[in-house]
Design a protein around this motif. Sequence first.
Motif, PDB file in Angstrom:
ATOM      1  N   SER A 181       0.828  -1.206   0.000  1.00  0.00           N
ATOM      2  CA  SER A 181       0.000   0.000   0.000  1.00  0.00           C
ATOM      3  C   SER A 181       0.862   1.255   0.000  1.00  0.00           C
ATOM      4  O   SER A 181       2.030   1.236   0.430  1.00  0.00           O
TER       5      SER A 181
ATOM      6  N   SER B 273       0.428   3.776   1.895  1.00  0.00           N
ATOM      7  CA  SER B 273       0.688   4.194   3.285  1.00  0.00           C
ATOM      8  C   SER B 273       1.883   3.457   3.868  1.00  0.00           C
ATOM      9  O   SER B 273       2.656   4.023   4.652  1.00  0.00           O
TER      10      SER B 273
ATOM     11  N   LYS C 153       9.475   1.005  -2.042  1.00  0.00           N
ATOM     12  CA  LYS C 153       8.489   0.065  -2.570  1.00  0.00           C
ATOM     13  C   LYS C 153       9.150  -1.259  -2.943  1.00  0.00           C
ATOM     14  O   LYS C 153       8.622  -2.347  -2.627  1.00  0.00           O
TER      15      LYS C 153
END
Length: 289
Positions: free
Chosen positions: A5, A7, A24
């Motif tokens: 996600s 967040s 990421k």
Amino acid sequence: MAAISASLVKELRERTGLGMMECKKALQEADGDIELAIDNLRKSAGLKSAKKAGRIAAEGIITVRVADDASYAVLVEVNSETDFVARDDNFKGFAQKVTDRVFETKNTDIASLMEGELEEARNQLVQKIGENISVRRAAVVEAPEAGVVGGYVHGDRIGAVVVLKGGNEETARDIAMHVAAINPAVALPEDMPQEQLDHEKAIILAQPDMAGKPAEIAEKMVQGRLKKYLAENSLVNQPFVKDPNQSVAEFAKQAGGEVVGFVRFEVGEGIEKEEVDFAKEVMEQARRS
């Protein structure tokens, strides 16, 4: 592979200071386990430390050390890129080594202070942690004859040292606590720079209730407001934070002391921090994908 996600990526960025895509990728490789991702990033940080040298280091800690006889004290600011690293024990240990060196040598020239062993230690820490780390500034504060210094650090982020003529270290430390909390502009009214007074006077004269006033009345009003301004911004005239019924000067006097001056450091003050619009960055990355 677990879905990553935005967040979670944001949290990893805030904790490490690394780029969005790097975070990421690390999370994907760690199957969404943020602690494992951090461990993996730290293990590989040595390969990237040279690329991080130009990054802004506006977090970090302030350290204060006072001599046993309260004759002098030192303040040091050591910066990191993220608050996450500022809480790291290795980082704090390095900052303490720098503080000890300043305390022993009274050398506040950062370039010469860091030559040799300390610079090697800094480089090793950069490789281990993976962030830019810098020693920003140091100060040595000396007590006058028959005087003392006292120091206080609040949450590793704000440090202050107060100089008293007479008095004792405990009183100086209590006033240093006040300085850390209230952040006065100067110690004494007469210490206020003239350009600051001129600036304040110009603001007062531009206030609506000054319009159309005769020169003599306007000058009296200006002087009255400048006097109030000095009282509010001068350490000795401020209500003491632990007992607002007395001024700092009155508190010092009770212990036979008189405020001479102070030095206050706050982490990152004056450093222009890079502000990143995370949502905008995500949108731009999405468009490029």
